[in-house]
Motif scaffolding. Sequence first.
Motif, PDB file in Angstrom:
ATOM      1  N   VAL A 286      34.591   4.203 132.968  1.00 64.05           N
ATOM      2  CA  VAL A 286      35.309   3.335 133.896  1.00 64.05           C
ATOM      3  C   VAL A 286      36.526   2.770 133.168  1.00 64.05           C
ATOM      4  O   VAL A 286      36.463   2.483 131.975  1.00 64.05           O
ATOM      5  CB  VAL A 286      34.395   2.189 134.412  1.00 64.05           C
ATOM      6  CG1 VAL A 286      33.976   1.288 133.272  1.00 64.05           C
ATOM      7  CG2 VAL A 286      35.078   1.383 135.510  1.00 64.05           C
ATOM      8  N   ASP A 287      37.656   2.664 133.871  1.00 61.94           N
ATOM      9  CA  ASP A 287      38.825   2.072 133.230  1.00 61.94           C
ATOM     10  C   ASP A 287      38.831   0.567 133.464  1.00 61.94           C
ATOM     11  O   ASP A 287      38.011   0.035 134.213  1.00 61.94           O
ATOM     12  CB  ASP A 287      40.124   2.731 133.698  1.00 61.94           C
ATOM     13  CG  ASP A 287      40.372   2.551 135.189  1.00 61.94           C
ATOM     14  OD1 ASP A 287      39.725   1.685 135.807  1.00 61.94           O
ATOM     15  OD2 ASP A 287      41.209   3.272 135.742  1.00 61.94           O
ATOM     16  N   GLY A 290      39.184  -0.583 137.018  1.00 63.15           N
ATOM     17  CA  GLY A 290      37.970  -0.294 137.769  1.00 63.15           C
ATOM     18  C   GLY A 290      36.859  -1.273 137.444  1.00 63.15           C
ATOM     19  O   GLY A 290      36.104  -1.689 138.336  1.00 63.15           O
ATOM     20  N   THR A 388      37.035   4.455 140.612  1.00 63.22           N
ATOM     21  CA  THR A 388      37.150   4.001 139.223  1.00 63.22           C
ATOM     22  C   THR A 388      36.065   4.502 138.278  1.00 63.22           C
ATOM     23  O   THR A 388      36.225   4.378 137.060  1.00 63.22           O
ATOM     24  CB  THR A 388      37.117   2.463 139.181  1.00 63.22           C
ATOM     25  OG1 THR A 388      35.876   1.997 139.736  1.00 63.22           O
ATOM     26  CG2 THR A 388      38.256   1.866 139.979  1.00 63.22           C
TER      27      THR A 388
END
Length: 461
Positions: A286-287, A290, A388
Amino acid sequence: MNPAGVIEPTPRPQSPSIAAFLSFLWPGLGHLYARRTRAALLFALPLVAVVLMVGGQAAGGITQLATLLISPSSALTIAVLIVLLGAWREIAVIDSAIAIRPRGAWRRGRSLVVLILVTLIITVTHLWAGSVAWAFYGAGQRIFVGPEGADVGVVAAATTSPAPGETPDIDDDYVAAPFATPLTPSARINILLTGVDSAETRSHALTDTLIVASIDPVTSDVALISFPRDISNFPLVDGRTFTGKINGFMTWVRNHPKEFKDAPLVELVKELSFLVGAPIHYYAAVDLAGFRKLIDAAGGVTVTVETAIDDGAYDWLDGTRGFKLSAGVHTLDGRQALAYVRSRFTAGDNDFNRARRQQQVLLALAKKMTTPAMLTQIPTLVDVAGDTLRTNFPSERVSEMLSLVQGMDGASVTQVVLGAPYSYHPPNSETNGIYTLRLNMDKLAALSIKVFGSESTYDRP
């Protein structure tokens, strides 16, 4: 008048509009009204079967329902069933209206208006419900990116370098089949959890969060092992030594494809499997954006802050700096939670404490997402996750994992950050003044054996 001379009441004429409305409420009721018992059973039983099936799934609680919606195969099945059920209801409505005598009565005045209105309502509602199920299917397809049925191995993601000033999209690197398969359904499941810092202000993405999560499906014991981002000069699987920092390893592989056999994610998983001494089966990435959205979609997370935070250097990435949080219990929204797990410049704070906070928020979020209160938030959570989150974890085992999280307590979770004694800071003379960490491989081997037991490669002669 009958033979006895008694005048019998004239039967009240039946209404096609009433038959249509009753079949709208439940297929078959209109036929029962028209005294067509067999047809009533024929139209009613399929809906009874669907209701019983849905009720059985709902009885399994939020974990079962969430799995049903998020799994691409089941979401697609639901979308198809919704469309077919809508068609079945329309057939039942029209057939029950036509059955009313005299023939053609349904074409007259109010009956025709009611019939058109009812079929229109069915069409609109089922198309809407079908579109929602289709959206779940689409989100599931984006979340579960490992090809179903693929052999152990990897489907290559893009390995080309991004253009100057660009950062790779999370989809570019995070597409892979499962890296290994647990030997048995009761074997430990090892997952690499990565948080990707790919903010617009960066020229490259960094995997600043690297956590190996190991779950025992039999005992529900969970182990979280965090690799600090400053670990460097660590041995590679092929015998070489990587002199850079571990949070930039994927970027290095992407920019030097001739030095490695596989895509960046694969090389990272191979390397962490080698270091931790156990096969990593799956990953979830996940970034930062996100992560923030997921926290907000869940309504925030509640954590206990052990030591007050006063980080004047914290960069909100919007031109402002400074983050403060008092000691005690706090419910954090996405923006605050992101700062909580990224902050590291409070006096006396460090990357090890930050890694512990990352584990703390991760556990709090996982626990909250399995509570009944999240039932109404499932559509929003799935939609956000679809944009995300990427994982090659099998969708059919999500329910099992959520059930394990529900039953998880503090005593069943082992949390380890690879600071001292598992790593040490080498003399500045060896690092040119750059802060780095080096692993103490003997201590790491002992930890691996403690967590993974006989499954650890360090436990072999």
